[in-house]
Design a protein around this motif. Structure first.
Motif, short mmCIF file in Angstrom:
data_model
loop_
_atom_site.label_atom_id
_atom_site.label_comp_id
_atom_site.label_asym_id
_atom_site.label_seq_id
_atom_site.Cartn_x
_atom_site.Cartn_y
_atom_site.Cartn_z
N CYS A 1 0.85 -1.19 0.00
CA CYS A 1 0.00 0.00 0.00
C CYS A 1 0.89 1.25 0.00
O CYS A 1 1.95 1.28 0.62
CB CYS A 1 -0.87 -0.04 1.25
N CYS B 1 0.04 5.32 3.19
CA CYS B 1 0.70 5.96 4.32
C CYS B 1 2.08 5.36 4.39
O CYS B 1 2.49 4.59 3.52
CB CYS B 1 -0.08 5.85 5.64
N ALA C 1 3.42 0.94 4.64
CA ALA C 1 3.75 -0.03 3.59
C ALA C 1 3.17 -1.41 3.91
O ALA C 1 3.87 -2.43 3.81
CB ALA C 1 5.25 -0.09 3.35
N CYS C 2 1.92 -1.45 4.29
CA CYS C 2 1.28 -2.74 4.56
C CYS C 2 1.16 -3.55 3.26
O CYS C 2 1.06 -3.00 2.17
CB CYS C 2 -0.13 -2.53 5.11
N ASN D 1 -5.25 -4.48 7.03
CA ASN D 1 -5.13 -3.14 6.46
C ASN D 1 -6.12 -2.21 7.12
O ASN D 1 -7.10 -2.65 7.70
CB ASN D 1 -5.43 -3.15 4.95
N CYS D 2 -5.87 -0.94 7.01
CA CYS D 2 -6.90 0.03 7.38
C CYS D 2 -7.74 0.30 6.14
O CYS D 2 -7.50 -0.25 5.06
CB CYS D 2 -6.26 1.30 7.92
N LYS E 1 -7.77 2.56 4.09
CA LYS E 1 -7.10 3.17 2.94
C LYS E 1 -6.42 2.13 2.05
O LYS E 1 -6.14 2.41 0.89
CB LYS E 1 -6.06 4.20 3.43
N ASN F 1 -1.19 0.95 11.46
CA ASN F 1 -1.88 -0.34 11.42
C ASN F 1 -1.00 -1.46 11.98
O ASN F 1 -1.43 -2.23 12.85
CB ASN F 1 -2.37 -0.65 10.00
S1 SF4 Z 1 -1.95 1.61 7.58
FE1 SF4 Z 1 -3.54 1.72 5.97
S2 SF4 Z 1 -2.86 3.36 4.60
FE2 SF4 Z 1 -1.12 2.76 5.83
S3 SF4 Z 1 -0.04 1.29 4.55
FE3 SF4 Z 1 -1.39 0.16 5.95
S4 SF4 Z 1 -3.28 -0.16 4.80
FE4 SF4 Z 1 -2.12 1.43 3.75
#
Ligand code: SF4
Length: 971
Positions: free
Chosen positions: A70, A73, A76-77, A106-107, A109, A239
């Motif tokens: 991702c 943010c 980097a999930c 994940n969140c 986003k 996250n």
């Molecule tokens: S916390 Fe959310 S926005 Fe951030 S990398 Fe993980 S999934 Fe994506």
């Protein structure tokens, strides 16, 4: 059916046995066999789900699952792209269970990445402006035209020794090292970052303690978790950290949260402290004093690892250099920081503080902590918030312990790439000015003022994942310089979407979103090291089917590219014949003289620089690159432990030379440095020998990368560079301390972000926009009555030192009386007549100039519109908030360089004629405020102890060569 289930069951059993033989977790199959959280990786080539749209018919959909990370943010999930095998399109994104940091979660986003892929407003082709800057006229151009034009400019600048006119300004890096390598390969000191409007305050406090600027808390094993931020919903690596905090809470850990407003995180805390903004360091010191007075600290840890002997020698020359003498002095150092004092400063009762201090004292080594943006980013002296926070960890000995807090580089791994360029031989004063020798990062947000002051000009200025007009304070000063071709010769925006800065660019170049580009990264999220791979998922899916993809543009929409291939191609064209010495960093190793490809770049990196990966890949008959393309993330190690305690190997000590206070220097070569540019390496001794460790109780141990090799309770750097009064962890009263406010002023807390938005990038994700699209001003009902505000929804005018904004009020008891708050995520705008940008989140505005300054007024709110996506007709909201940052003057902390975000403001009912979203700003006043804050500094020319611009051991993202550190001759 029974046979089919039997066959699937046998396959699942076989997969389980294979995973267990490898010592790995087995993910039970989902779909028709079992219910489970994640698709097992054995079935990622052909994952079957029933179509929800076809229900009640049982229509099977077949997917190839491709990992990426991702980009919404810094965490980097891991994501898994579900690529429909029939259409070849991405259907959705879910979590990647193979990612060690995010573990499949994940969140909001993360899955919303699909919105960014299908965003009807995204930029699909390279564009060049066709009228004056900002006029809204654009023409489509080819990538070749763009590359040739930019390469010619940069080549000319380099040939004319105008290296300092090239700048690459990075917002969210989202990767480890690729862009730094590009900048270094050009021989320019042109890396700029967003860090001084984000995390420099937090970093500085940790840096002066550990020589490493980020904490890595082991939340999962903590007994007490102490957070100075809304860490569960929006903190750094939130996250991955939030799931580990939640895990710890389930095991009985206590969570303490300092946050002036009732964040989601505060609502989950065992102890929520809502302090007066800027008083957080006083609270930390009161807790530290309690630990000292009650002798509840780890004396042995303090004796062995603090640089108390150096402190005594420098500051108490009459005292014997003994630990007993130090303890006696320590017992008086913080005696004034009683609970009563902290209560008076913070407004939190002394009884509550005492109770919290007892909880902290009971944590022992299982005390994890984090402070990042929040208070450290809001206040003058905010860096002392993290320095005093780490004082608590250092007293408890909760450093690199299970459940404690680690230096981040021990839990992070940056592999060395092919062809490492040398350190540039120039110094960029527009980013690293003499006034801020200790600034943690580039003084990025002062760039407009430096340009206005005539300190330099830019020939070619790139921005990527960055929107300076919107993100920074004082954005209209940015707009003024970006429109001025005498100050910025060519302005290039690398961006997937339109933004408030790109409107003023000369070139707007479309870059891929998180599933359309290559990057690697590794972040500290637990006590271990991992590396993850962001990749263009359609490229990987098609390559898995046997297709050859030479260029990521072949799979991306329109002519959307990725930065890696763009930078390689641009660098090649800057130096086509190799005469500038740039081309060699972009040449293939396998095919000398030919251009490096991204496959070779990452293939080399994964094969040569990531321990254990080649063996792991070979076990499955894959190359390391194939393995990373298939699974997306690799855990290198787990349980790093106390690296500082490791003994230095005898071979490194063969020629050991003792330095002061036990530091040991050696001429032996350093162990392989994984970083492109060593970031925190302490300076060599006078003979050029490097520090190898530190003697503790007669044994040479690795120690910390500080000048002393120990944890620096007293900083010789702060003392030696003009700030002796702040060399110890301490309390600096904020610029918004109550004593600094005029009658009628209150503090505006402006640093928080919303869980479901991410600066300007997420505005092009329709699900997120529907969830969160406005930013009312939080006002306590008692204050509202004082301000004459009737209720929620009333318009208020919030006046700063340089202007005002008009917003809606939200009356809530979730904010401390005397403080108002407004999230910085909203108020997106586009210029009337310009491109649409983000239809659901941008109001259309006019910008008018008068002798009093700029006025930004709403011409039209966001609303439904026609596009390729029918959902754009369903936008039911029109309130997209207000862009408050435009009304903030720059307020640079004189030590850390961090912009101090909190504002002293006046709040009152809006005036007749005020409209929601109205903004007024006087940029002449903004420049005067900049000059006033500049007056707080102690420039290197007057304080440098050694004729250099900056201590060489402090970090810099791209560190120049040692000779560039010398002060200019006229200083
Ligand atoms: S916390 Fe959310 S926005 Fe951030 S990398 Fe993980 S999934 Fe994506």
């Amino acid at each position: 059916m029974t046979d089919e289930l039997g066959e699937l069951g046998r396959r699942v059993s076989a997969a389980r046995a294979a995973a267990e033989a490898r010592g790995e977790t087995f993910y039970q199959g989902a779909s028709r066999v079992h219910l489970a959280a994640f698709p097992p990786r054995e079935r990622w080539d052909d994952w079957v789900e029933l179509s929800s749209r076809a229900w009640p018919a049982r229509e099977e959909k077949h997917y190839t699952l491709v990992p990426t990370t991702c980009f919404n943010c810094e965490s980097a999930c891991g994501l898994l792209a579900y690529v429909d095998r029939e259409t070849g399109r991405v259907r959705k994104f879910e979590g990647n269970p193979e990612h060690p940091g995010s573990r499949g979660r994940n969140c909001a986003k993360g899955p919303a990445t699909i919105n960014q892929v299908t965003d009807p407003d995204r930029i699909l082709y390279p564009l060049r402006r066709s009228g004056p800057r900002g006029s809204g006229g654009w023409e489509r151009v080819s990538w070749d035209e763009v590359l040739d034009a930019l390469a010619a400019r940069i080549r000319t600048a380099l040939l004319e020794s105008r290296q300092n006119e090239i700048m690459v300004h990075i917002g969210r890096p989202g990767e480890d090292g690729f862009t730094e390598r590009v900048v270094a390969s050009w021989g320019v000191d042109g890396h700029n970052s967003h860090t001084n409007v984000c995390s420099s305050g937090g970093r500085t406090g940790f840096q002066f303690w550990m020589g490493i600027d980020r904490p890595s808390p082991d939340h999962a094993n903590a007994a007490v978790i102490y957070l100075i931020s809304a860490h569960l919903e929006s903190g750094h690596y939130f996250n991955p950290h939030a799931q580990r905090i939640t895990q710890a809470r389930a095991s009985g850990a206590k969570v303490i949260v300092l946050d002036t407003r009732l964040s989601n995180t505060a609502s989950h805390a065992d102890y929520w402290l809502a302090p007066q903004p800027g008083s957080e360091a006083a609270i930390n010191l009161a807790i530290a004093n309690h630990l000292i007075q009650t002798q509840a600290y780890d004396r042995e840890f303090v004796r062995r690892w603090w640089n108390w002997a150096e402190y005594l020698t420098a500051c108490h020359p009459q005292a014997p250099v003994t630990f007993a003498a130090f303890e006696e002095i320590l017992s008086g150092l913080y005696a004034e920081f009683t609970f009563e004092f902290a209560a008076a400063e913070s407004g939190v009762s002394a009884e509550t503080l005492a109770e919290v201090a007892d909880v902290v004292a009971g944590a022992g080594h299982r005390f994890s902590c984090h402070s990042w943006r929040s208070a450290a980013a809001g206040n003058l002296g905010g860096w002392q918030v993290s320095r005093t926070l780490f004082l608590i960890s250092a007293l408890l000995g909760a450093v690199a312990t299970p459940g404690g807090t680690f230096p981040n580089t021990w839990n992070k791994f940056v592999p060395r790439p092919v062809h490492v360029p040398p350190h540039p031989g120039v110094w960029q004063e527009l980013s690293w000015p003499l006034e801020y020798p200790l600034a943690q990062n580039e003084m990025s947000f002062l760039l407009p003022h430096f340009l206005k002051d005539g300190r330099g000009r830019l020939d070619t200025y790139f921005i990527r994942v960055y929107n300076p007009v919107w993100t920074n304070p004082d954005g209209l000063s940015w707009m003024e310089v970006l429109r001025d071709e005498s100050l910025v010769g060519c302005f290039v925006a690398l961006t997937p979407t339109w933004n408030e800065s790109a409107y003023f660019a000369d070139y707007v170049l479309p870059m891929g979103v998180g599933s359309e580009r290559h990057d690697t990264h590794s972040y500290e999220q637990y006590d271990g090291q991992w590396i993850a791979f962001r990749q263009p998922v359609l490229r990987a899916a098609r390559e898995r089917r046997g297709e050859k993809i030479a260029d990521t543009r072949e799979v991306n929409p329109g002519e959307v590219w990725e930065e890696n291939e763009f930078w390689i191609e641009l660098s090649w064209r800057i130096d086509p014949d190799g005469s500038l010495g740039i081309r060699r960093y972009y040449e293939s190793v396998e095919r000398p003289g030919e251009k490096l490809t991204v496959d070779e770049y990452y293939g080399w990196l994964f094969s040569h620089s990531v321990p254990g990966l080649p063996e792991r890949a070979a076990a499955e008959g894959l190359t390391p690159l194939q393995w990373m393309r298939r699974y997306g993330a690799f855990e290198i190690s787990r349980g790093q432990g106390a690296v500082h305690e490791q003994e230095v190997p005898p071979e490194e000590l063969a020629d050991a030379h003792p330095g002061p206070f036990g530091r040991v220097y050696t001429a032996a070569p350093a162990p392989a440095d994984p970083n492109i540019v060593p970031q925190g390496a302490p300076v060599p001794d006078a003979a050029g020998r490097r520090p190898a460790g530190v003697i503790v109780d007669g044994v040479a141990r690795r120690g910390f990368p500080t000048p002393s090799g120990r944890l620096e309770f007293w900083s010789s750097t702060l003392a030696g560079w003009g700030w002796p009064e702040h060399a110890l962890p301490g309390y600096i009263r904020s610029h918004v301390h109550p004593s600094a406010l005029d009658a009628g002023q209150v503090v505006l807390l402006s640093t928080f972000r919303l869980p479901t938005q991410i600066h300007t990038r997420s505005a092009n994700a329709k699900w997120l926009d529907e969830l969160a699209h406005t930013n009312p001003v939080w006002i306590h009902p008692g204050d509202a009555a004082r301000f004459g505000i009737g209720g929620t929804g009333d318009l208020v005018r919030v006046s700063t030192e340089i202007g005002y904004f008009v917003a809606k009020a939200w009356l809530t008891e979730g904010i401390r009386p005397g403080v108002v708050a407004c999230s910085h995520h909203m108020g997106r705008w586009r210029l009337d007549g310009g491109p649409r940008g983000a239809g659901g989140m941008m109001a259309t505005v006019g910008l008018d100039r008068s002798p009093d300054g700029w006025a930004v007024s709403r011409h039209a709110p966001a609303g439904p519109y026609e596009s390729a996506d029918p959902d754009s007709q369903r936008i039911w909201w029109s309130d997209t908030g207000v862009h408050q940052n435009l009304t903030f003057a720059v307020q640079p902390d004189p030590i850390s360089g961090m912009h101090c975000w909190h504002q002293a403001v006046r709040v009152r009912r809006a005036e007749p004629g005020d409209r929601h979203g109205d903004i007024a700003v006087d940029t002449a006043k903004a420049h005067a405020v900049y000059q006033r804050w500049l007056g707080r500094t102690r420039p290197a020319g007057s304080v440098s102890p050694d004729g250099t611009r900056r201590p060489q051991w402090l970090m810099r993202p791209v560190k120049p060569a040692a000779e560039a550190f010398a002060l200019p001759a006229d200083q």
